[in-house]
Design a protein around this motif. Structure first.
Motif, PDB file in Angstrom:
ATOM      1  N   LEU A  11     -17.981 -18.403  26.480  1.00  0.00           N
ATOM      2  CA  LEU A  11     -16.853 -17.583  26.910  1.00  0.00           C
ATOM      3  C   LEU A  11     -15.591 -18.431  26.906  1.00  0.00           C
ATOM      4  N   VAL A  12     -14.541 -17.893  26.289  1.00  0.00           N
ATOM      5  CA  VAL A  12     -13.279 -18.628  26.208  1.00  0.00           C
ATOM      6  C   VAL A  12     -12.137 -17.639  26.344  1.00  0.00           C
ATOM      7  N   GLN A  13     -11.018 -18.104  26.858  1.00  0.00           N
ATOM      8  CA  GLN A  13      -9.847 -17.241  26.958  1.00  0.00           C
ATOM      9  C   GLN A  13      -9.140 -17.138  25.616  1.00  0.00           C
ATOM     10  N   ALA A  14      -8.421 -16.060  25.444  1.00  0.00           N
ATOM     11  CA  ALA A  14      -7.638 -15.882  24.223  1.00  0.00           C
ATOM     12  C   ALA A  14      -6.699 -17.078  24.031  1.00  0.00           C
ATOM     13  N   GLY A  15      -6.622 -17.532  22.801  1.00  0.00           N
ATOM     14  CA  GLY A  15      -5.826 -18.705  22.475  1.00  0.00           C
ATOM     15  C   GLY A  15      -6.606 -20.005  22.528  1.00  0.00           C
ATOM     16  N   GLN A 122     -23.631 -16.183  20.887  1.00  0.00           N
ATOM     17  CA  GLN A 122     -22.607 -15.260  21.359  1.00  0.00           C
ATOM     18  C   GLN A 122     -21.295 -15.979  21.604  1.00  0.00           C
ATOM     19  N   VAL A 123     -20.226 -15.396  21.087  1.00  0.00           N
ATOM     20  CA  VAL A 123     -18.870 -15.856  21.366  1.00  0.00           C
ATOM     21  C   VAL A 123     -18.122 -14.702  22.012  1.00  0.00           C
ATOM     22  N   THR A 124     -17.580 -14.940  23.192  1.00  0.00           N
ATOM     23  CA  THR A 124     -16.819 -13.924  23.908  1.00  0.00           C
ATOM     24  C   THR A 124     -15.435 -14.461  24.214  1.00  0.00           C
ATOM     25  N   VAL A 125     -14.411 -13.732  23.769  1.00  0.00           N
ATOM     26  CA  VAL A 125     -13.029 -14.131  23.988  1.00  0.00           C
ATOM     27  C   VAL A 125     -12.397 -13.129  24.939  1.00  0.00           C
ATOM     28  N   SER A 126     -11.972 -13.609  26.087  1.00  0.00           N
ATOM     29  CA  SER A 126     -11.368 -12.720  27.082  1.00  0.00           C
ATOM     30  C   SER A 126      -9.858 -12.688  26.910  1.00  0.00           C
ATOM     31  N   SER A 127      -9.281 -11.548  27.244  1.00  0.00           N
ATOM     32  CA  SER A 127      -7.827 -11.398  27.083  1.00  0.00           C
ATOM     33  C   SER A 127      -7.086 -11.797  28.342  1.00  0.00           C
TER      34      SER A 127
END
Length: 127
Positions: A11-15, A122-127
């Protein structure tokens, strides 16, 4: 047949950035093109990057300039460095190995040219 094991998702934040790894075993690694694909829920599997050698690399437009594929033949590993991640990059990412040594990086864009697949990460990008 080659066995592929991906790692590095999360899980990573946008950018933000992530680096995926794919370790291969069971076949001569350096002679075959490798690729990364992704699949988001409810969508078809999508080509992300392909590599045959440092001189033969191919990206589709949606990731060009943000993603970098590389390989270390001494470690039988292919990498996907993902920068400037966007929420729309959220997906399960799969590593694939070419079914034939004549397939190029561009050829890896066709899923039918993949002979082996990893289990996905799984790669999840949070906004």
């Amino acid at each position: 047949q080659v066995q592929l094991v991906e790692s590095g998702g999360g899980l990573v934040q946008a950018g933000g950035s992530l680096r995926l790894s794919c370790a291969a075993s069971g076949r001569a690694f350096s002679s075959y093109a490798m690729g990364w694909f992704r699949q988001a829920p409810g969508k078809e599997r999508e080509f992300v990057a392909g590599i045959k050698s440092a001189a033969n690399i191919y990206y589709p437009d949606p990731v060009k300039g943000r993603f970098t594929i590389s390989r270390d033949n001494a470690k039988n590993t292919v990498y996907l460095q993902m920068n400037s991640l966007k929420p729309e990059d959220t997906a399960v990412y799969y590593c694939a190995a070419a079914r034939s040594a004549i397939i190029t990086a561009q050829g890896m864009a066709e899923p039918r040219n993949a002979g082996s697949w990893g289990q996905g990460t799984q790669v999840t990008v949070s906004s």
